[in-house]
Design an enzyme around this catalytic site. Sequence first.
Site, PDB file in Angstrom:
ATOM      1  N   ARG A  36      14.803  -2.471 -38.806  1.00 15.30           N
ATOM      2  CA  ARG A  36      15.490  -3.241 -38.870  1.00 15.30           C
ATOM      3  C   ARG A  36      14.952  -5.045 -38.041  1.00 15.30           C
ATOM      4  O   ARG A  36      15.425  -5.330 -37.953  1.00 15.30           O
ATOM      5  CB  ARG A  36      15.512  -2.693 -36.664  1.00 15.30           C
ATOM      6  CG  ARG A  36      16.636  -1.658 -36.669  1.00 15.30           C
ATOM      7  CD  ARG A  36      16.686  -0.903 -35.355  1.00 15.30           C
ATOM      8  NE  ARG A  36      18.601  -1.435 -34.607  1.00 15.30           N
ATOM      9  CZ  ARG A  36      18.637  -0.143 -33.724  1.00 15.30           C
ATOM     10  NH1 ARG A  36      18.074   0.155 -32.776  1.00 15.30           N
ATOM     11  NH2 ARG A  36      19.875   0.690 -34.164  1.00 15.30           N
ATOM     12  N   LYS A 197      30.866  17.605 -33.849  1.00 20.02           N
ATOM     13  CA  LYS A 197      31.739  17.652 -32.530  1.00 20.02           C
ATOM     14  C   LYS A 197      33.037  17.004 -32.134  1.00 20.02           C
ATOM     15  O   LYS A 197      32.254  15.632 -32.907  1.00 20.02           O
ATOM     16  CB  LYS A 197      31.177  17.438 -31.099  1.00 20.02           C
ATOM     17  CG  LYS A 197      29.883  18.271 -30.985  1.00 20.02           C
ATOM     18  CD  LYS A 197      29.401  18.129 -29.168  1.00 20.02           C
ATOM     19  CE  LYS A 197      28.687  19.607 -28.722  1.00 20.02           C
ATOM     20  NZ  LYS A 197      28.726  19.258 -27.824  1.00 20.02           N
ATOM     21  N   GLY A 354      22.843   6.683 -36.617  1.00 15.11           N
ATOM     22  CA  GLY A 354      21.215   7.165 -37.562  1.00 15.11           C
ATOM     23  C   GLY A 354      21.487   7.769 -38.192  1.00 15.11           C
ATOM     24  O   GLY A 354      20.305   8.156 -39.133  1.00 15.11           O
ATOM     25  N   GLY A 377      25.304   3.306 -31.964  1.00 11.78           N
ATOM     26  CA  GLY A 377      25.894   3.260 -31.422  1.00 11.78           C
ATOM     27  C   GLY A 377      27.092   2.044 -30.841  1.00 11.78           C
ATOM     28  O   GLY A 377      28.642   2.130 -31.693  1.00 11.78           O
TER      29      GLY A 377
HETATM   30  C1  3PG Z   1      20.029   1.744 -30.369  1.00 10.48           C
HETATM   31  O1  3PG Z   1      18.916   1.965 -30.914  1.00 10.48           O
HETATM   32  O2  3PG Z   1      20.981   1.884 -31.371  1.00 10.48           O
HETATM   33  C2  3PG Z   1      19.914  -0.180 -29.781  1.00 10.48           C
HETATM   34  O3  3PG Z   1      19.067  -0.419 -30.105  1.00 10.48           O
HETATM   35  C3  3PG Z   1      20.685   0.139 -28.729  1.00 10.48           C
HETATM   36  O4  3PG Z   1      19.904   0.526 -28.181  1.00 10.48           O
HETATM   37  P1  3PG Z   1      20.464   1.357 -26.756  1.00 10.48           P
HETATM   38  O5  3PG Z   1      21.616   2.201 -27.003  1.00 10.48           O
HETATM   39  O6  3PG Z   1      19.785   2.142 -25.394  1.00 10.48           O
HETATM   40  O7  3PG Z   1      21.154   0.217 -26.297  1.00 10.48           O
HETATM   41 MG    MG Z   2      21.485   4.224 -29.388  1.00 13.31          MG
END
Ligand code: 3PG
Ligand code: MG
Length: 396
Positions: A36, A197, A354, A377
């Site tokens: 990143r 899931k 991830g 996310g």
């Molecule tokens: C992540 O790592 O997915 C982003 O930096 C967002 O982080 P967060 O889920 O804590 O908002």
């Molecule tokens: Mg996250």
Amino acid sequence: MGWKTLDDIGLAGKTVLVRVDINVPVEAGRVTDTTRIDKIKPTVEDIIARGGRVVLLAHFDRPKGKVVPEMSLGHIAPALETSLGRKVVFCSESIGDAAATAIAGAAPGDVVLLENTRFHAGEEKNDPALAAEMAKLGDVFVNDAFSAAHRAHASTAGLAHLLPAAAGRLMEAELQALEAALGSPKRPVVAVVGGAKVSTKLDLLGNLVTKVDHLVIGGGMANTFLVAQGIEVGKSLAERDMAETAREILGKAEAAGCTIHLPVDVVVAREFKANAEHDVVAANACPADAMILDAGPMSVAAIVKVFEASETLIWNGPLGAFELTPFDTATNAAAKSAATLTREGKLISVAGGGDTVSALNQAGAAEDFTFISTAGGAFLEWMEGKELPGVAALMA
Ligand code: 3PG
Ligand code: MG
């Protein structure tokens, strides 16, 4: 595409507040994956080349509105300096006089890094007062944090309404890749969705069946779909209470002309551990005392065939228990096939999330993919068809 880029906005002599996502994994004080950080370099270099002064705004972890010293961005500054090859001036505030002084004192070409925005309770509340404090520090706002764009926070959405705003190069690349994969893709499109899931990926599956031509379902969630079809899965991970929901998704897919691909054969074991004794059986023949830990070779062959017949692939989630050898076999084989097809110019492949990225890295397939998102996310929410507040704010 509805938002401005660095090409559309005057930067010469301007102080540019750049929202980045440098929420990187750290172990024992060391950054273990700099992806990143490395990916913001084009934006930083471009702004400096155009005569702008770069001030980075970012969050780290989830301090929940309090100052948590272990979550200071000061720990990330050395890795940032190495990656950017520029002096990084760290300021232990993200607003106010201290921040303004640090910015004013930085030499041309230096990069100013302000403290974790989430140390202020107003950040996650998208508090207009906090956004206004941040806005005072700069002339222009650039959002390069696609992976935090699912959060409507002061430094992501709030600031974009207060200053002339544009997408950074990474944000631009992410949005273009996603548009090419799901917005107006070359068809046929195949999506691979894996993971444990169904319940966490319901919106995702529901949206995808209306958008893609083929949906390959893998991982634990495939078991739930097998159960939904009356197939016994022994001790496998499965959400039996989601069977009706799974049947609804199958119905929705059929109505939309999306072909769902479930495993036809599976790898079963009696223990959930690496190198557990295992067998390949038909998907409807899991012994009562065994559990499904991976898709079998016939399933992989079928997936590869779908890849070969497709123009575009979008991938989220592993096909099996990829963290345990040899139950990473199906994920690795399918990933390698996607990588080869992409290298040969036969497939546009986009992946995110991830676990997905670690699985593709583990398979040695990641570098051949057309695009690997930096987002977890945010990638999921985008695949779910949701509006991302950080992106929407750039449109305004
Ligand atoms: C992540 O790592 O997915 C982003 O930096 C967002 O982080 P967060 O889920 O804590 O908002
Ligand atoms: Mg996250």
